[in-house]
Design a protein around this motif. Sequence first.
Motif, PDB file in Angstrom:
ATOM      1  N   THR A 294       0.842  -1.191   0.000  1.00  0.00           N
ATOM      2  CA  THR A 294       0.000   0.000   0.000  1.00  0.00           C
ATOM      3  C   THR A 294       0.876   1.240   0.000  1.00  0.00           C
TER       4      THR A 294
ATOM      5  N   HIS B 223       0.870   5.511   1.553  1.00  0.00           N
ATOM      6  CA  HIS B 223       0.242   6.543   2.376  1.00  0.00           C
ATOM      7  C   HIS B 223       0.647   7.886   1.781  1.00  0.00           C
TER       8      HIS B 223
ATOM      9  N   TYR C 202      -6.749  13.801  11.659  1.00  0.00           N
ATOM     10  CA  TYR C 202      -7.184  12.409  11.799  1.00  0.00           C
ATOM     11  C   TYR C 202      -6.018  11.491  12.128  1.00  0.00           C
TER      12      TYR C 202
ATOM     13  N   GLU D  15      -5.272   8.062  11.613  1.00  0.00           N
ATOM     14  CA  GLU D  15      -5.860   7.078  10.710  1.00  0.00           C
ATOM     15  C   GLU D  15      -7.301   7.496  10.395  1.00  0.00           C
ATOM     16  N   TYR D  16      -8.292   6.852  11.024  1.00  0.00           N
ATOM     17  CA  TYR D  16      -9.687   7.130  10.675  1.00  0.00           C
ATOM     18  C   TYR D  16     -10.431   7.876  11.778  1.00  0.00           C
TER      19      TYR D  16
ATOM     20  N   GLY E  12      -7.302   9.432   1.525  1.00  0.00           N
ATOM     21  CA  GLY E  12      -7.550   8.745   2.780  1.00  0.00           C
ATOM     22  C   GLY E  12      -6.250   8.387   3.470  1.00  0.00           C
ATOM     23  N   HIS E  13      -6.379   7.706   4.591  1.00  0.00           N
ATOM     24  CA  HIS E  13      -5.194   7.324   5.370  1.00  0.00           C
ATOM     25  C   HIS E  13      -4.207   6.533   4.515  1.00  0.00           C
ATOM     26  N   SER E  14      -4.708   5.566   3.776  1.00  0.00           N
ATOM     27  CA  SER E  14      -3.884   4.786   2.857  1.00  0.00           C
ATOM     28  C   SER E  14      -4.704   4.577   1.586  1.00  0.00           C
TER      29      SER E  14
ATOM     30  N   ASP F  84      -8.256   3.268   1.814  1.00  0.00           N
ATOM     31  CA  ASP F  84      -9.207   4.058   2.591  1.00  0.00           C
ATOM     32  C   ASP F  84      -9.876   5.129   1.726  1.00  0.00           C
TER      33      ASP F  84
ATOM     34  N   ALA G 171     -11.919   7.319   2.777  1.00  0.00           N
ATOM     35  CA  ALA G 171     -12.065   8.512   3.632  1.00  0.00           C
ATOM     36  C   ALA G 171     -13.487   9.058   3.657  1.00  0.00           C
TER      37      ALA G 171
ATOM     38  N   TYR H  35     -15.449   8.945   6.036  1.00  0.00           N
ATOM     39  CA  TYR H  35     -15.763   9.413   7.386  1.00  0.00           C
ATOM     40  C   TYR H  35     -15.556  10.928   7.527  1.00  0.00           C
TER      41      TYR H  35
END
Length: 331
Positions: A41, A43, A180, A182-183, A247-249, A252, A254, A256
Amino acid sequence: MRVQEREQTAELLALYEQMVLVRRTEKAAHDLFLSGLVKGTTHLAAGHEAIAVGASAALRADDYVFATYRGHHHALARGATPEECLAELMSRATGLCRAKGGSMHLTKASTGMLGSYAIVGAHLPMAVGAAWSARLRGTGQVAVAFFGDGATNIGAFHEALNLAAVWKLPVLFVCENNLYMEYTPIADVTSVARPAADRASAYGIPGEVVDGNDVVLVREAVFRLAERARTGDGPALLEAETYRHFGHSRADPATYRPPEEVERWLGHDPLDIARGRLTDLGVPAETLADVDERARDVVQGAVDAAKAAPGPDPREALTDVWADGGAAWRT
């Protein structure tokens, strides 16, 4: 335009070009991942460019930098090339770590980039150690540890700040607060409004907040605090407010994050802010367009070279792992 203004404009234009190069490299990493050429992955740090570029511009060439797994921008800012980084992500022999690090461990010790670290907060005590080494050797070097807001609730964060303060070490702690961990919103699990800066007073060190999307303000803050540490006044904590575009990775989406929050922060893009400053200084749109075109060509060339590069030689699996180049001493 006066000589000083011309110099300031040229410097800001160079910082802008570096941020554009970082952004395009991140975009290439994203596209290569989606096409199956990047394993594992990634980031991405799109949106964080002003922190890495501004901070690096304020540091000496021999200063030390430690980053998190979201560290592509720091590797590039400290002298790694797009080709080295993308080749590493693609597990090529020409990669920055010769295919042994991948996205989360980009390292270029020759330029002071002493690594990206996957364990949250683990590199903060290491930065303290590097600062202690600089103190012992009398080199005047400064160690800078970049970390996310989530690391401020990790024990290593507090241990590192405490020891650095007790020994008045030449180390600067820079929190890339993108809201954030992570989430999870950092505000939901932290008792203070500023997860980094509000903790500084507990250790008797300066704690400041800066707009992490304005490369000029980041450069000024890091330069001032780094010079303070360099001259023996000890560590400081800088909280740089920013926002990740992805997103975080890469796994994700994102979802949220509230849409209005995303829209507000995308309207405060580091590249747009720098571009606005340059326009106010009289830099023509054609010059800015040329910057983007050069960055596009450099990154496309990096992608092509990385794709054509050979894979790693299995016989080198244990080189650069142990101090003597092998593992024989272990038995």
